[in-house]
Every structure is written in C-alpha cells, then in structure tokens.
Scaffold this motif. Structure first.
Motif, PDB file in Angstrom:
ATOM      1  N   ALA A  70       0.845  -1.189   0.000  1.00  0.00           N
ATOM      2  CA  ALA A  70       0.000   0.000   0.000  1.00  0.00           C
ATOM      3  C   ALA A  70       0.880   1.238   0.000  1.00  0.00           C
ATOM      4  CB  ALA A  70      -0.919   0.007   1.219  1.00  0.00           C
ATOM      5  N   THR A  83      -4.978   6.340  -1.386  1.00  0.00           N
ATOM      6  CA  THR A  83      -4.127   5.198  -1.111  1.00  0.00           C
ATOM      7  C   THR A  83      -4.258   4.174  -2.229  1.00  0.00           C
ATOM      8  OG1 THR A  83      -4.365   5.547   1.265  1.00  0.00           O
ATOM      9  CG2 THR A  83      -3.639   3.360   0.538  1.00  0.00           C
ATOM     10  N   TYR A 126      -3.246   0.196  -3.589  1.00  0.00           N
ATOM     11  CA  TYR A 126      -3.011  -1.126  -3.019  1.00  0.00           C
ATOM     12  C   TYR A 126      -2.534  -2.109  -4.086  1.00  0.00           C
ATOM     13  CZ  TYR A 126      -5.834   0.698   0.797  1.00  0.00           C
ATOM     14  OH  TYR A 126      -6.320   1.464   1.823  1.00  0.00           O
ATOM     15  N   LYS A 140      -5.832  -5.857  -2.109  1.00  0.00           N
ATOM     16  CA  LYS A 140      -6.919  -4.913  -2.329  1.00  0.00           C
ATOM     17  C   LYS A 140      -8.242  -5.529  -1.915  1.00  0.00           C
ATOM     18  CE  LYS A 140      -8.328  -1.488  -5.728  1.00  0.00           C
ATOM     19  NZ  LYS A 140      -8.093  -0.963  -7.098  1.00  0.00           N
ATOM     20  N   THR A 169      -6.547  -2.242   4.480  1.00  0.00           N
ATOM     21  CA  THR A 169      -6.831  -0.820   4.381  1.00  0.00           C
ATOM     22  C   THR A 169      -5.739  -0.028   5.097  1.00  0.00           C
ATOM     23  OG1 THR A 169      -9.216  -1.245   4.371  1.00  0.00           O
ATOM     24  CG2 THR A 169      -8.501   1.005   4.842  1.00  0.00           C
ATOM     25  N   LEU A 225      -2.190  -0.223   9.103  1.00  0.00           N
ATOM     26  CA  LEU A 225      -2.600  -1.171   8.081  1.00  0.00           C
ATOM     27  C   LEU A 225      -3.580  -2.136   8.728  1.00  0.00           C
ATOM     28  CD1 LEU A 225      -2.133  -1.971   5.098  1.00  0.00           C
ATOM     29  CD2 LEU A 225      -0.538  -3.703   5.941  1.00  0.00           C
TER      30      LEU A 225
END
Length: 115
Positions: free
Chosen positions: A49, A57, A59, A64, A68, A80
């Motif tokens: 990320a 952001t 990924y 993905k 997050t 994270l």
C-alpha cells in the motif's frame, strides 16, 4: 529524517484480522509518502500500500479489498488494517517513509497466519 517503528504483529488464525501501526518520530512526517511492504524469507519485498501525503491510497492486487491503509498525521502514525487474513499473508511487515532524498524503514513486525 523520520525514524519508524512497527507494532501490532502476531499470530492470527486464517480469516482473522490484525491492525499494524507504524509510529514515526522526527519532523515533517506529513510530507512523507508512507508505504507498507512485506517480505517472506527468500523472496523480494512486496509493496502492499502507498499512502501519499495527500491523496488516494493505492493497493497491491494481492491485498486490495482486504487491507486498508490509513494515516494520522497528527499522531505521526500510519496503520494497516488487515482483514480476512490468509496463510500466505505470513511475512515480516515493514513501513517505509519517503520524502525527496529521505528514505526510512522500520525494523519490521512479524505476522503469522496459521491455525
């Protein structure tokens, strides 16, 4: 140049969740692009990320929809959130901060996904 320390790793069962944190010390944290990586022994470090100082952001396809990333510039911390973890997510997780010629890495935190 910021100094970074990750935390929050550990052992979790498949399907579980963990939240990693990366705390920064030093100046101008908000200017840094922050990234999360992971590495398995014998393999290249994998970018997970990218959290720019302002913006969206991005990924890796492998995480993905499950992971997050977020940042709190006031606390000088990036996070994270990892959900629906799989055994193949087992790795050492690192955060990285980059701004111009400044580039910093944390020592990493181990995440093990196993029943």
């Amino acid at each position: 140049q910021v100094q970074l320390v990750e935390s929050g790793g550990g052992l979790v069962q498949p399907g579980g969740s963990l939240r990693l944190s990366c705390a920064a010390s030093g100046s101008f944290f908000s200017m840094y692009t922050m990234r999360w990586y992971r590495q398995v022994p014998g393999k290249q470090r994998e970018l997970l990320a990218t959290l720019p100082s302002g913006g969206i952001t991005n990924y890796a396809a492998s995480v993905k929809g499950r992971f997050t990333g977020s940042r709190d510039n006031g606390k000088r911390t990036v996070y994270l959130q990892m959900n629906r973890l799989k055994p193949e997510d087992t790795a050492v997780y690192y955060c990285n901060g980059h701004w111009g010629v400044r580039d910093s890495w944390g020592p990493g935190t181990q995440v093990t996904v196993s029943s």
